[in-house]
Design a protein around this motif. Structure first.
Motif, PDB file in Angstrom:
ATOM      1  N   PHE A  33       0.829  -1.203   0.000  1.00  9.40           N
ATOM      2  CA  PHE A  33       0.000   0.000   0.000  1.00  9.40           C
ATOM      3  C   PHE A  33       0.867   1.257   0.000  1.00  9.40           C
ATOM      4  CE2 PHE A  33      -2.474   3.362   2.004  1.00  9.40           C
ATOM      5  CZ  PHE A  33      -3.686   3.259   1.345  1.00  9.40           C
ATOM      6  N   ILE A  34       1.888   1.274   0.838  1.00  9.09           N
ATOM      7  CA  ILE A  34       2.770   2.440   0.944  1.00  9.09           C
ATOM      8  C   ILE A  34       3.528   2.665  -0.353  1.00  9.09           C
ATOM      9  CG2 ILE A  34       4.796   3.377   2.138  1.00  9.09           C
ATOM     10  CD1 ILE A  34       3.738   1.691   4.614  1.00  9.09           C
ATOM     11  N   TRP A  35       4.053   1.601  -0.938  1.00  9.22           N
ATOM     12  CA  TRP A  35       4.758   1.747  -2.214  1.00  9.22           C
ATOM     13  C   TRP A  35       3.824   2.280  -3.299  1.00  9.22           C
ATOM     14  CZ3 TRP A  35       6.970  -3.756  -1.296  1.00  9.22           C
ATOM     15  CH2 TRP A  35       8.101  -3.673  -0.473  1.00  9.22           C
ATOM     16  N   ASN A  36       2.553   1.900  -3.224  1.00  9.31           N
ATOM     17  CA  ASN A  36       1.587   2.416  -4.187  1.00  9.31           C
ATOM     18  C   ASN A  36       1.328   3.906  -3.953  1.00  9.31           C
ATOM     19  OD1 ASN A  36      -0.512   1.989  -6.318  1.00  9.31           O
ATOM     20  ND2 ASN A  36      -1.889   2.530  -4.639  1.00  9.31           N
ATOM     21  N   VAL A  37       1.159   4.295  -2.689  1.00 11.99           N
ATOM     22  CA  VAL A  37       0.955   5.714  -2.363  1.00 11.99           C
ATOM     23  C   VAL A  37       2.164   6.543  -2.797  1.00 11.99           C
ATOM     24  CG1 VAL A  37       0.737   7.376  -0.467  1.00 11.99           C
ATOM     25  CG2 VAL A  37      -0.641   5.290  -0.464  1.00 11.99           C
ATOM     26  N   PHE A  38       3.351   6.007  -2.583  1.00 11.29           N
ATOM     27  CA  PHE A  38       4.583   6.697  -2.956  1.00 11.29           C
ATOM     28  C   PHE A  38       4.941   6.514  -4.432  1.00 11.29           C
ATOM     29  CE2 PHE A  38       6.500   6.531   1.615  1.00 11.29           C
ATOM     30  CZ  PHE A  38       5.686   7.586   1.978  1.00 11.29           C
ATOM     31  N   GLN A  39       4.089   5.789  -5.162  1.00  9.40           N
ATOM     32  CA  GLN A  39       4.298   5.521  -6.586  1.00  9.40           C
ATOM     33  C   GLN A  39       5.672   4.892  -6.829  1.00  9.40           C
ATOM     34  OE1 GLN A  39       3.432   9.176  -8.687  1.00  9.40           O
ATOM     35  NE2 GLN A  39       1.293   9.182  -8.043  1.00  9.40           N
ATOM     36  N   GLN A  40       5.967   3.871  -6.054  1.00 11.58           N
ATOM     37  CA  GLN A  40       7.240   3.159  -6.143  1.00 11.58           C
ATOM     38  C   GLN A  40       6.991   1.697  -6.519  1.00 11.58           C
ATOM     39  OE1 GLN A  40       8.700   3.961  -2.171  1.00 11.58           O
ATOM     40  NE2 GLN A  40       9.866   5.733  -2.855  1.00 11.58           N
ATOM     41  N   ASN A  41       6.386   1.499  -7.673  1.00 11.94           N
ATOM     42  CA  ASN A  41       6.088   0.144  -8.120  1.00 11.94           C
ATOM     43  C   ASN A  41       7.342  -0.623  -8.523  1.00 11.94           C
ATOM     44  OD1 ASN A  41       3.269   0.517  -7.788  1.00 11.94           O
ATOM     45  ND2 ASN A  41       3.160   1.567  -9.757  1.00 11.94           N
ATOM     46  N   ASN A  42       8.376   0.091  -8.914  1.00 16.17           N
ATOM     47  CA  ASN A  42       9.650  -0.535  -9.245  1.00 16.17           C
ATOM     48  C   ASN A  42      10.505  -0.620  -7.983  1.00 16.17           C
ATOM     49  OD1 ASN A  42      12.245  -1.202 -10.185  1.00 16.17           O
ATOM     50  ND2 ASN A  42      11.903  -0.139 -12.126  1.00 16.17           N
ATOM     51  N   PRO A  43      10.961  -1.833  -7.602  1.00 16.38           N
ATOM     52  CA  PRO A  43      11.778  -1.964  -6.383  1.00 16.38           C
ATOM     53  C   PRO A  43      13.002  -1.058  -6.360  1.00 16.38           C
ATOM     54  CG  PRO A  43      11.085  -4.117  -7.129  1.00 16.38           C
ATOM     55  CD  PRO A  43      10.667  -3.145  -8.209  1.00 16.38           C
TER      56      PRO A  43
ATOM     57  N   GLU B   6       3.730  13.393   9.851  1.00 16.76           N
ATOM     58  CA  GLU B   6       2.444  13.727   9.238  1.00 16.76           C
ATOM     59  C   GLU B   6       2.231  12.992   7.926  1.00 16.76           C
ATOM     60  OE1 GLU B   6       0.876  14.918  11.546  1.00 16.76           O
ATOM     61  OE2 GLU B   6       2.735  15.399  12.552  1.00 16.76           O
ATOM     62  N   ILE B   7       3.306  12.717   7.191  1.00 19.18           N
ATOM     63  CA  ILE B   7       3.170  11.894   5.993  1.00 19.18           C
ATOM     64  C   ILE B   7       2.734  10.487   6.385  1.00 19.18           C
ATOM     65  CG2 ILE B   7       4.473  10.786   4.121  1.00 19.18           C
ATOM     66  CD1 ILE B   7       6.051  13.381   3.842  1.00 19.18           C
ATOM     67  N   ALA B   8       3.278   9.980   7.477  1.00 20.58           N
ATOM     68  CA  ALA B   8       2.860   8.665   7.972  1.00 20.58           C
ATOM     69  C   ALA B   8       1.398   8.686   8.387  1.00 20.58           C
ATOM     70  CB  ALA B   8       3.749   8.239   9.138  1.00 20.58           C
ATOM     71  N   ASP B   9       0.941   9.778   9.001  1.00 21.24           N
ATOM     72  CA  ASP B   9      -0.466   9.905   9.355  1.00 21.24           C
ATOM     73  C   ASP B   9      -1.334   9.951   8.102  1.00 21.24           C
ATOM     74  OD1 ASP B   9      -0.490   9.909  12.184  1.00 21.24           O
ATOM     75  OD2 ASP B   9       0.245  11.956  12.216  1.00 21.24           O
ATOM     76  N   PHE B  10      -0.841  10.608   7.052  1.00 26.38           N
ATOM     77  CA  PHE B  10      -1.569  10.657   5.782  1.00 26.38           C
ATOM     78  C   PHE B  10      -1.756   9.246   5.214  1.00 26.38           C
ATOM     79  CE2 PHE B  10      -0.945  10.452   1.158  1.00 26.38           C
ATOM     80  CZ  PHE B  10      -2.108  11.079   0.712  1.00 26.38           C
ATOM     81  N   VAL B  11      -0.707   8.436   5.267  1.00 24.43           N
ATOM     82  CA  VAL B  11      -0.813   7.063   4.775  1.00 24.43           C
ATOM     83  C   VAL B  11      -1.832   6.277   5.597  1.00 24.43           C
ATOM     84  CG1 VAL B  11       0.422   4.883   4.495  1.00 24.43           C
ATOM     85  CG2 VAL B  11       1.509   7.020   3.791  1.00 24.43           C
ATOM     86  N   ARG B  12      -1.805   6.457   6.902  1.00 23.99           N
ATOM     87  CA  ARG B  12      -2.790   5.783   7.760  1.00 23.99           C
ATOM     88  C   ARG B  12      -4.198   6.224   7.395  1.00 23.99           C
ATOM     89  NH1 ARG B  12      -2.632   5.314  14.421  1.00 23.99           N
ATOM     90  NH2 ARG B  12      -4.528   4.047  14.610  1.00 23.99           N
ATOM     91  N   LEU B  13      -4.375   7.499   7.101  1.00 17.36           N
ATOM     92  CA  LEU B  13      -5.671   8.023   6.673  1.00 17.36           C
ATOM     93  C   LEU B  13      -6.112   7.377   5.362  1.00 17.36           C
ATOM     94  CD1 LEU B  13      -8.021  10.101   6.634  1.00 17.36           C
ATOM     95  CD2 LEU B  13      -6.419  11.733   5.625  1.00 17.36           C
ATOM     96  N   LYS B  14      -5.211   7.307   4.389  1.00 11.25           N
ATOM     97  CA  LYS B  14      -5.536   6.721   3.097  1.00 11.25           C
ATOM     98  C   LYS B  14      -5.886   5.241   3.222  1.00 11.25           C
ATOM     99  CE  LYS B  14      -5.155   8.431  -0.482  1.00 11.25           C
ATOM    100  NZ  LYS B  14      -6.176   9.115  -1.331  1.00 11.25           N
ATOM    101  N   ALA B  15      -5.282   4.563   4.213  1.00 10.48           N
ATOM    102  CA  ALA B  15      -5.548   3.142   4.422  1.00 10.48           C
ATOM    103  C   ALA B  15      -6.836   2.904   5.200  1.00 10.48           C
ATOM    104  CB  ALA B  15      -4.377   2.502   5.167  1.00 10.48           C
ATOM    105  N   ASN B  16      -7.502   3.989   5.624  1.00  7.48           N
ATOM    106  CA  ASN B  16      -8.766   3.912   6.362  1.00  7.48           C
ATOM    107  C   ASN B  16      -8.593   3.246   7.723  1.00  7.48           C
ATOM    108  OD1 ASN B  16     -11.545   4.466   6.626  1.00  7.48           O
ATOM    109  ND2 ASN B  16     -12.114   2.420   5.915  1.00  7.48           N
ATOM    110  N   TYR B  17      -7.499   3.601   8.399  1.00  5.97           N
ATOM    111  CA  TYR B  17      -7.253   3.078   9.744  1.00  5.97           C
ATOM    112  C   TYR B  17      -7.114   4.203  10.771  1.00  5.97           C
ATOM    113  CZ  TYR B  17      -6.532  -1.827   8.421  1.00  5.97           C
ATOM    114  OH  TYR B  17      -6.700  -3.123   7.991  1.00  5.97           O
ATOM    115  N   ILE B  18      -7.755   5.333  10.538  1.00  3.69           N
ATOM    116  CA  ILE B  18      -7.594   6.448  11.461  1.00  3.69           C
ATOM    117  C   ILE B  18      -8.481   6.262  12.688  1.00  3.69           C
ATOM    118  CG2 ILE B  18      -6.957   8.060   9.648  1.00  3.69           C
ATOM    119  CD1 ILE B  18      -9.814   9.209   9.855  1.00  3.69           C
TER     120      ILE B  18
END
Length: 215
Positions: A59-69, A141-153
């Motif tokens: 999920f995080i790699w997708n949010v960060f647009q890091q599909n390539n390892p 806060e970026i980590a909080d944003f990821v938690r928000l996007k994952a619907n775990y707030i």
């Protein structure tokens, strides 16, 4: 570390050595007789933890647009000293510590809260920090944003547009980053990429954030 559960993610080491994006995860808990340890076994479980770490990474790699390892943060295996935590959780290199007392006393849906903590702490493992130039606050806060996007707030977080200023506290800033990301798709991913080698505070421009929600 008598009162903490220790979660070790060997993500960076294997990805760097194999160059294939392969990731291994491990869970090690030494508090089986504590209230937190008992609740961990009954309400969370090691298998759920392993699956959540794997899901969170993708999920995080997708949010960060890091599909390539090759685009992801890599580094050597961590030799972090295991430390006792009085409260909350800690992400240090490839390792995440969660306080067993916190698990034992948490009121509410423990598995959901625990999964949200893992998403947040896994973000710290995966994100760039501007070679130490980025403020700890912004990384949080970026980590909080990821938690928000994952619907775990948590339920007590503010609604979109609420708050007195964008940097007031974690939930307000996470909402602000969500707003920014809505205006410019991939904004947080671009911000993370910029912080690979340094920090560019000028990337933020003045926007009438609150007007969008009529607050």
């Amino acid at each position: 570390m008598a009162d903490a559960l220790f979660f070790s993610c060997l993500l960076l080491f294997l990805a760097a050595m194999q160059g294939t994006g392969a990731v291994d995860y491990a869970v090690n808990g030494n508090t089986s007789n504590s209230d937190g340890g008992v609740r961990f076994k009954k309400e969370i479980g090691a298998q759920n933890s392993l699956q959540t770490m794997a899901d969170a990474s993708n999920f995080i790699w997708n949010v960060f647009q890091q599909n390539n390892p090759s685009d992801r943060k890599t580094g050597p295996e961590s030799n972090t000293v295991h430390r006792k935590r009085r409260q909350g959780s800690l992400a240090n290199d490839n390792q995440i510590y969660v306080n067993a007392n916190y698990l034992g006393t948490y009121k509410g849906d423990l598995r959901r809260e625990f999964n949200g903590v893992l998403y947040r702490k896994m973000t710290h493992i995966c994100q760039w920090d501007g070679n130490g130039q980025t403020s700890v606050w912004l990384n949080e806060e970026i980590a909080d944003f990821v938690r928000l996007k994952a619907n775990y707030i948590p339920s007590h977080w503010v609604q979109p547009g609420q708050g007195d200023r964008w940097d007031q506290r974690s939930d307000v800033t996470a909402r602000f980053l969500e707003y920014y990301d809505g205006l410019r798709n991939g904004f947080v991913a671009e911000l993370n990429k910029k912080m690979k080698s340094g920090h560019n505070a000028g990337y933020f421009v003045e926007l009438d954030y609150k007007a969008k929600y009529g607050n």
